[in-house]
Write a protein that holds these residues in place. Structure first.
Motif, PDB file in Angstrom:
ATOM      1  N   PHE A   4     117.481  41.273  60.450  1.00 52.39           N
ATOM      2  CA  PHE A   4     118.173  39.835  60.998  1.00 52.39           C
ATOM      3  C   PHE A   4     118.532  39.869  62.516  1.00 52.39           C
ATOM      4  CE2 PHE A   4     120.142  39.512  56.528  1.00 52.39           C
ATOM      5  CZ  PHE A   4     119.327  38.737  56.075  1.00 52.39           C
ATOM      6  N   ALA A   5     118.808  41.058  63.142  1.00 52.37           N
ATOM      7  CA  ALA A   5     119.256  41.250  64.263  1.00 52.37           C
ATOM      8  C   ALA A   5     117.805  40.927  65.104  1.00 52.37           C
ATOM      9  CB  ALA A   5     119.740  42.454  64.779  1.00 52.37           C
ATOM     10  N   PHE A   6     116.806  41.499  64.694  1.00 52.93           N
ATOM     11  CA  PHE A   6     115.613  41.742  65.694  1.00 52.93           C
ATOM     12  C   PHE A   6     114.811  40.406  65.205  1.00 52.93           C
ATOM     13  CE2 PHE A   6     116.570  46.095  66.519  1.00 52.93           C
ATOM     14  CZ  PHE A   6     116.142  46.025  67.842  1.00 52.93           C
ATOM     15  N   MET A   7     115.092  39.361  64.372  1.00 56.02           N
ATOM     16  CA  MET A   7     114.630  38.271  64.204  1.00 56.02           C
ATOM     17  C   MET A   7     115.119  37.512  65.175  1.00 56.02           C
ATOM     18  SD  MET A   7     114.592  35.773  60.738  1.00 56.02           S
ATOM     19  CE  MET A   7     113.185  36.362  59.891  1.00 56.02           C
ATOM     20  N   THR A   8     116.717  37.626  65.378  1.00 53.83           N
ATOM     21  CA  THR A   8     117.162  36.653  66.290  1.00 53.83           C
ATOM     22  C   THR A   8     116.827  36.971  67.612  1.00 53.83           C
ATOM     23  OG1 THR A   8     119.116  36.644  64.820  1.00 53.83           O
ATOM     24  CG2 THR A   8     119.616  36.024  67.195  1.00 53.83           C
ATOM     25  N   VAL A   9     116.404  38.108  67.914  1.00 50.49           N
ATOM     26  CA  VAL A   9     115.967  38.664  69.304  1.00 50.49           C
ATOM     27  C   VAL A   9     114.636  37.891  69.630  1.00 50.49           C
ATOM     28  CG1 VAL A   9     114.769  40.362  70.492  1.00 50.49           C
ATOM     29  CG2 VAL A   9     116.963  41.048  69.316  1.00 50.49           C
ATOM     30  N   VAL A  10     113.698  37.864  68.499  1.00 53.05           N
ATOM     31  CA  VAL A  10     112.442  37.115  68.856  1.00 53.05           C
ATOM     32  C   VAL A  10     112.608  35.659  68.738  1.00 53.05           C
ATOM     33  CG1 VAL A  10     110.058  36.443  67.566  1.00 53.05           C
ATOM     34  CG2 VAL A  10     111.120  38.873  67.374  1.00 53.05           C
ATOM     35  N   ILE A  11     113.466  35.043  67.787  1.00 57.21           N
ATOM     36  CA  ILE A  11     113.874  33.660  68.230  1.00 57.21           C
ATOM     37  C   ILE A  11     114.342  33.369  69.590  1.00 57.21           C
ATOM     38  CG2 ILE A  11     115.084  31.759  67.265  1.00 57.21           C
ATOM     39  CD1 ILE A  11     114.790  32.978  64.619  1.00 57.21           C
ATOM     40  N   ALA A  12     115.323  34.186  69.832  1.00 54.25           N
ATOM     41  CA  ALA A  12     115.989  34.008  71.346  1.00 54.25           C
ATOM     42  C   ALA A  12     114.933  33.904  72.364  1.00 54.25           C
ATOM     43  CB  ALA A  12     117.220  34.677  71.354  1.00 54.25           C
ATOM     44  N   THR A  13     114.235  35.017  72.396  1.00 55.32           N
ATOM     45  CA  THR A  13     112.982  35.070  73.333  1.00 55.32           C
ATOM     46  C   THR A  13     111.893  33.819  73.587  1.00 55.32           C
ATOM     47  OG1 THR A  13     113.093  37.563  72.940  1.00 55.32           O
ATOM     48  CG2 THR A  13     111.207  36.692  74.311  1.00 55.32           C
TER      49      THR A  13
ATOM     50  N   ALA B 182     109.166  41.552  69.181  1.00 55.69           N
ATOM     51  CA  ALA B 182     108.399  41.012  68.159  1.00 55.69           C
ATOM     52  C   ALA B 182     107.959  42.077  67.471  1.00 55.69           C
ATOM     53  CB  ALA B 182     107.393  40.102  68.769  1.00 55.69           C
ATOM     54  N   VAL B 183     107.388  43.438  68.271  1.00 55.99           N
ATOM     55  CA  VAL B 183     107.015  44.291  67.676  1.00 55.99           C
ATOM     56  C   VAL B 183     107.790  45.240  66.586  1.00 55.99           C
ATOM     57  CG1 VAL B 183     105.581  46.612  67.750  1.00 55.99           C
ATOM     58  CG2 VAL B 183     105.074  44.656  69.157  1.00 55.99           C
ATOM     59  N   VAL B 184     109.079  45.182  67.218  1.00 58.46           N
ATOM     60  CA  VAL B 184     110.138  45.834  66.309  1.00 58.46           C
ATOM     61  C   VAL B 184     110.557  45.281  65.273  1.00 58.46           C
ATOM     62  CG1 VAL B 184     112.536  46.715  66.385  1.00 58.46           C
ATOM     63  CG2 VAL B 184     111.098  47.092  68.390  1.00 58.46           C
TER      64      VAL B 184
ATOM     65  N   ASP C 123     104.745  42.380  84.650  1.00 55.39           N
ATOM     66  CA  ASP C 123     104.178  42.992  83.599  1.00 55.39           C
ATOM     67  C   ASP C 123     105.157  43.566  82.618  1.00 55.39           C
ATOM     68  OD1 ASP C 123     101.895  42.281  84.462  1.00 55.39           O
ATOM     69  OD2 ASP C 123     101.195  43.813  85.310  1.00 55.39           O
ATOM     70  N   PHE C 124     106.192  44.322  83.301  1.00 54.05           N
ATOM     71  CA  PHE C 124     107.066  45.085  82.415  1.00 54.05           C
ATOM     72  C   PHE C 124     108.115  44.142  81.656  1.00 54.05           C
ATOM     73  CE2 PHE C 124     106.395  48.824  85.240  1.00 54.05           C
ATOM     74  CZ  PHE C 124     106.573  49.886  84.180  1.00 54.05           C
ATOM     75  N   GLN C 125     108.397  43.046  82.265  1.00 56.90           N
ATOM     76  CA  GLN C 125     109.257  41.995  81.657  1.00 56.90           C
ATOM     77  C   GLN C 125     108.449  41.425  80.355  1.00 56.90           C
ATOM     78  OE1 GLN C 125     110.380  39.474  84.980  1.00 56.90           O
ATOM     79  NE2 GLN C 125     111.686  41.056  85.633  1.00 56.90           N
ATOM     80  N   GLN C 126     107.291  41.128  80.641  1.00 56.97           N
ATOM     81  CA  GLN C 126     106.462  40.756  79.512  1.00 56.97           C
ATOM     82  C   GLN C 126     106.365  41.658  78.545  1.00 56.97           C
ATOM     83  OE1 GLN C 126     102.811  39.238  81.236  1.00 56.97           O
ATOM     84  NE2 GLN C 126     103.746  37.965  82.662  1.00 56.97           N
ATOM     85  N   MET C 127     105.998  42.823  78.721  1.00 63.97           N
ATOM     86  CA  MET C 127     105.892  43.767  77.841  1.00 63.97           C
ATOM     87  C   MET C 127     107.558  43.971  77.000  1.00 63.97           C
ATOM     88  SD  MET C 127     104.970  47.798  78.125  1.00 63.97           S
ATOM     89  CE  MET C 127     106.685  48.359  79.045  1.00 63.97           C
ATOM     90  N   ASP C 128     108.479  44.078  77.667  1.00 61.72           N
ATOM     91  CA  ASP C 128     109.675  43.902  76.972  1.00 61.72           C
ATOM     92  C   ASP C 128     109.838  42.683  76.060  1.00 61.72           C
ATOM     93  OD1 ASP C 128     110.452  46.264  78.463  1.00 61.72           O
ATOM     94  OD2 ASP C 128     111.700  45.440  79.822  1.00 61.72           O
ATOM     95  N   ALA C 129     109.378  41.591  76.434  1.00 63.55           N
ATOM     96  CA  ALA C 129     109.404  40.487  75.401  1.00 63.55           C
ATOM     97  C   ALA C 129     108.860  40.537  74.219  1.00 63.55           C
ATOM     98  CB  ALA C 129     108.966  39.248  76.279  1.00 63.55           C
ATOM     99  N   ALA C 130     107.610  41.189  74.670  1.00 65.86           N
ATOM    100  CA  ALA C 130     106.801  41.490  73.410  1.00 65.86           C
ATOM    101  C   ALA C 130     107.134  42.551  72.509  1.00 65.86           C
ATOM    102  CB  ALA C 130     105.189  41.687  73.858  1.00 65.86           C
ATOM    103  N   THR C 131     107.995  43.464  73.006  1.00 59.25           N
ATOM    104  CA  THR C 131     108.415  44.661  72.227  1.00 59.25           C
ATOM    105  C   THR C 131     109.486  44.306  70.904  1.00 59.25           C
ATOM    106  OG1 THR C 131     108.394  46.038  73.950  1.00 59.25           O
ATOM    107  CG2 THR C 131     109.878  46.729  72.299  1.00 59.25           C
TER     108      THR C 131
END
Length: 334
Positions: free
Chosen positions: A244-253, A277-279, A267-275
């Motif tokens: 539930f937490a990481f679903m919220t992370v993805v939606i919030a992002t 969703a991967v998690v 590039d680092f910030q974009q990678m963090d944003a994608a991370t």
């Protein structure tokens, strides 16, 4: 509700932890950009009381919002504990105690409250103490059941789940420990120069904000590690809050990228944003792949056995729809 915990002092401790976690998580999730500018001309439940031009003003809005999402997972974990009982919940509680101890230490070590409210220093310290007290009060209710038999090893058979959990643990440790011990290097990798405070909270985050993120990520990492090293049986209690937490992370992002208050310049910030969703995807993959290995064994709601085998398949989309609607409305209105 809450009848699964017998100890009244433990109930009080956990209820206070849940209340503090809920207030801070909602405040950071929904009003982080206003929180970091001291509530000047905007709505926030709490504020950092910083004035414009001071070191704490307008810095780390997106990172503060991310911390709020992770805190929301902690709130869900406390509510699950209170609803389902303490038996065997050392698996949930010990990682939370470790993570919140690191969180408290990080705020006291890295926090600069010269021009800002000191409330977070004491709120985290008191919450950690209350949660730890509840853990010891629950020993007579079986909180440590299975702890003495815990022998770490690789106890997941499904290869896809094994890889997913392995990636979660290794990357989680890398991110969390680096954020906790060297937050300045994390900041320097993500920002070419120090960005001063801005009215939308897009200034460079502080060391304390980054270390707080690492401390919370550590909790989720330890939960994944327990599934990997002890086996999947009955681990729904620690994987549900993570999903539930990481679903919220993805939606919030996603919402943040649309309304313009998310980091995506480097590039680092974009990678963090994608991370995030991967998690989320790896956590859900591990959960559903491990149902055959007992992930949902003894799953209950308010202490009553769950009879619907497709409950989580129904709850996750519903949860995502509700959270997405709230965050979208908040992003548009505030």
């Amino acid at each position: 509700m809450f009848k699964q915990i017998n100890s009244m002092p433990a109930k009080v401790c956990l209820a206070l932890c849940a209340l503090v976690s809920l207030i801070y998580s909602l405040n950071f999730m929904l009003f982080a950009d206003c929180y970091v500018i001291g509530g000047d001309g905007c709505f926030t439940i709490l504020s950092n009381d910083a004035a414009e031009g001071t070191q704490a003003w307008g810095r780390g809005g997106p990172e503060t919002g991310f911390n709020g999402v992770l805190m929301f997972g902690m709130f869900l974990a406390v509510m699950l504990l209170m609803n389902e009982g303490a038996k065997g919940m050392w698996r949930m509680m010990i990682p939370v105690i470790i993570g919140f101890s690191a969180l408290t230490a990080s705020i006291w070590i890295y926090g600069d409250f010269t021009d800002a409210s000191e409330t977070p220093k004491y709120a985290t310290l008191i919450t950690t103490a209350l949660y730890t007290t509840a853990y010891f009060l629950l020993r007579d209710e079986g909180v440590n059941d299975g702890l003495s038999d815990y022998k770490p090893g690789i106890n997941v058979k499904d290869k896809f789940a094994l890889v997913a959990l392995g990636v979660l643990v290794l990357t989680g440790l890398f991110y969390s420990l680096r954020m906790i011990f060297t937050p300045d290097s994390v900041i320097s990798d993500n920002f070419d120069t120090v960005i001063p405070g801005m009215a939308n909270g897009m200034g460079t985050p502080s060391d304390a904000t980054v270390a707080l993120s690492g401390s919370l990520i550590l909790v989720y990492t330890l939960w994944a590690g327990l599934v990997l090293t002890e086996g999947a049986s009955g681990k729904w209690t620690i994987i549900h809050p993570s999903m539930f937490a990481f679903m919220t992370v993805v939606i919030a992002t996603y919402v943040g990228l649309i309304v313009g208050n998310a980091r995506n310049a480097s590039d680092f910030q974009q990678m963090d944003a994608a991370t995030g969703a991967v998690v989320m995807l790896l956590t859900m993959l591990a959960y559903f792949r491990l149902r055959d290995e007992g992930m949902e064994d003894n799953m209950t709601i308010n202490g009553e056995p769950v009879t619907d085998p497709h409950l989580m398949s129904k709850m996750l989309p519903a949860f995502g729809l509700i959270v997405g609607s709230v965050l979208a409305i908040n992003g548009i209105m505030f």
